[in-house]
Design a protein around this motif. Structure first.
Motif, PDB file in Angstrom:
ATOM      1  N   ILE A  89       0.828  -1.212   0.000  1.00 51.86           N
ATOM      2  CA  ILE A  89       0.000   0.000   0.000  1.00 51.86           C
ATOM      3  C   ILE A  89       0.859   1.256   0.000  1.00 51.86           C
ATOM      4  CG2 ILE A  89      -1.664   1.376   1.321  1.00 51.86           C
ATOM      5  CD1 ILE A  89      -2.864  -1.269   2.333  1.00 51.86           C
ATOM      6  N   LEU A  90       1.848   1.324   0.882  1.00 49.07           N
ATOM      7  CA  LEU A  90       2.687   2.520   0.985  1.00 49.07           C
ATOM      8  C   LEU A  90       3.543   2.713  -0.261  1.00 49.07           C
ATOM      9  CD1 LEU A  90       3.777   2.502   4.741  1.00 49.07           C
ATOM     10  CD2 LEU A  90       1.921   3.778   3.646  1.00 49.07           C
ATOM     11  N   ALA A  91       4.022   1.611  -0.836  1.00 51.61           N
ATOM     12  CA  ALA A  91       4.804   1.716  -2.075  1.00 51.61           C
ATOM     13  C   ALA A  91       3.929   2.225  -3.217  1.00 51.61           C
ATOM     14  CB  ALA A  91       5.405   0.362  -2.432  1.00 51.61           C
ATOM     15  N   PHE A  92       2.672   1.837  -3.234  1.00 50.62           N
ATOM     16  CA  PHE A  92       1.741   2.295  -4.268  1.00 50.62           C
ATOM     17  C   PHE A  92       1.537   3.807  -4.180  1.00 50.62           C
ATOM     18  CE2 PHE A  92      -2.674   3.358  -5.437  1.00 50.62           C
ATOM     19  CZ  PHE A  92      -2.665   2.981  -6.777  1.00 50.62           C
ATOM     20  N   VAL A  93       1.483   4.344  -2.962  1.00 56.14           N
ATOM     21  CA  VAL A  93       1.225   5.773  -2.771  1.00 56.14           C
ATOM     22  C   VAL A  93       2.493   6.607  -2.931  1.00 56.14           C
ATOM     23  CG1 VAL A  93       0.417   7.543  -1.160  1.00 56.14           C
ATOM     24  CG2 VAL A  93      -0.749   5.327  -1.267  1.00 56.14           C
ATOM     25  N   PHE A  94       3.608   6.146  -2.332  1.00 60.77           N
ATOM     26  CA  PHE A  94       4.815   6.986  -2.256  1.00 60.77           C
ATOM     27  C   PHE A  94       5.966   6.522  -3.135  1.00 60.77           C
ATOM     28  CE2 PHE A  94       2.720   7.397   1.926  1.00 60.77           C
ATOM     29  CZ  PHE A  94       2.516   8.766   1.936  1.00 60.77           C
ATOM     30  N   GLY A  95       5.876   5.313  -3.699  1.00 64.84           N
ATOM     31  CA  GLY A  95       7.002   4.757  -4.434  1.00 64.84           C
ATOM     32  C   GLY A  95       7.801   3.825  -3.536  1.00 64.84           C
ATOM     33  N   GLU A  96       8.572   2.936  -4.155  1.00 66.86           N
ATOM     34  CA  GLU A  96       9.242   1.864  -3.418  1.00 66.86           C
ATOM     35  C   GLU A  96      10.196   2.388  -2.344  1.00 66.86           C
ATOM     36  OE1 GLU A  96       8.555  -1.212  -3.693  1.00 66.86           O
ATOM     37  OE2 GLU A  96       7.340  -1.259  -5.509  1.00 66.86           O
ATOM     38  N   LYS A  97      11.207   3.146  -2.761  1.00 66.85           N
ATOM     39  CA  LYS A  97      12.252   3.533  -1.821  1.00 66.85           C
ATOM     40  C   LYS A  97      11.750   4.560  -0.809  1.00 66.85           C
ATOM     41  CE  LYS A  97      17.076   4.969  -1.562  1.00 66.85           C
ATOM     42  NZ  LYS A  97      18.284   5.361  -2.312  1.00 66.85           N
ATOM     43  N   ALA A  98      10.998   5.560  -1.269  1.00 63.25           N
ATOM     44  CA  ALA A  98      10.496   6.598  -0.371  1.00 63.25           C
ATOM     45  C   ALA A  98       9.609   6.006   0.721  1.00 63.25           C
ATOM     46  CB  ALA A  98       9.732   7.647  -1.158  1.00 63.25           C
ATOM     47  N   SER A  99       8.850   4.983   0.370  1.00 63.32           N
ATOM     48  CA  SER A  99       7.924   4.392   1.345  1.00 63.32           C
ATOM     49  C   SER A  99       8.663   3.733   2.508  1.00 63.32           C
ATOM     50  CB  SER A  99       7.007   3.372   0.664  1.00 63.32           C
ATOM     51  OG  SER A  99       7.735   2.248   0.205  1.00 63.32           O
TER      52      SER A  99
END
Length: 254
Positions: free
Chosen positions: A44-54
């Motif tokens: 979920i967080l990778a979907f919203v913010f991107g892989e590394k940023a999440s």
């Protein structure tokens, strides 16, 4: 920038705010002992913010939830196993810091999924055999520790590996949760400087976002504690196996 301006700078939609709040609520549930749902949070967080940023956005909230977990389950921790895994996890984290940007994400995720699913199948087999033997090979604990350290640094995905290890050790429910709580609290605090100074994924802006989301983590934790208390040791093992297997499948096709 003011507090409100920082939050507005993320340009999140109402749907994204709901998704993030749900993810950190699941994080609280996970740290209370309802293991195996960490992959859903990461997705979920990778979907919203991107892989590394999440990974940087998630880490401070992991530490907050870890604090509640170590306070609540402290008396159940088995330090013998923490001391056995910790050196290997530290090495795994350092390797993850070094090559984190160069690893092919697709290859990494597929390999992790295969390892997780294969491990779960082995655990299902041992459960059916009703064997009480636990692995004593140092290679097993060393390999589990290294993989857990590497995957927690690269993608906060150490949960399934740790789950398999603690299930193999045949820990009762509370010892499972208490030992995992201390292990991940220590390793997440160790990771923090690398996210701040090397990857620069933890910043003033991400901490402001974290501060808004922490109540959802706390709510999830205490609801999870209530649910865990209702689950027997036998059913807890089965639940962890099933949810960990589902998480591996999600990772495979993510």
């Amino acid at each position: 920038m003011s507090y409100i301006e920082i939050l507005q700078s993320y340009n999140l939609t109402a749907f994204q705010w709901v998704a993030i709040a749900f993810a950190v609520f699941l994080l609280g549930l996970s740290k209370s002992g309802i293991k195996g749902i960490g992959i859903i949070i990461v997705v979920i967080l990778a979907f919203v913010f991107g892989e590394k940023a999440s990974t940087g956005i998630l880490l401070p909230m992991l530490i907050v939830a870890d604090v509640f977990a170590v306070i609540y389950y402290n008396r159940h921790a088995k330090w013998k196993y923490i001391k056995k895994l910790m050196p290997w996890m530290v090495v795994g984290v350092l390797v993850g810091v070094w090559i984190g940007n160069d690893v092919s994400e697709i290859i990494f995720k597929r390999l992790m999924a295969i390892i997780i699913i294969a491990s779960v199948l082995i655990m299902f087999y041992t459960e059916r055999m009703k064997s009480n033997k636990v692995p004593t090979n140092k290679m097993f604990s060393g390999g589990a520790g290294f993989l857990a350290g590497f995957t927690t640094m690269v993608g906060n995905l150490a949960g399934p590996i740790a789950n398999i290890y603690f299930l193999a050790m045949r820990f009762p429910k509370n010892e499972f949760i208490g030992t995992a709580a201390w292990l991940f609290f220590i390793i997440n605090v160790f990771k923090l400087p690398f996210h701040i100074f090397v990857w620069e994924t933890v910043t003033k802006e991400t901490l402001v976002l974290n501060s808004v989301l922490i109540p959802a983590v706390i709510l999830g934790f205490f609801l999870g504690v209530y649910i865990v208390n209702l689950i027997s040791n036998v059913n807890y093992r089965r639940f962890i196996l099933v949810v960990t297997a589902i998480g591996g499948i999600i990772l495979l096709f993510r």
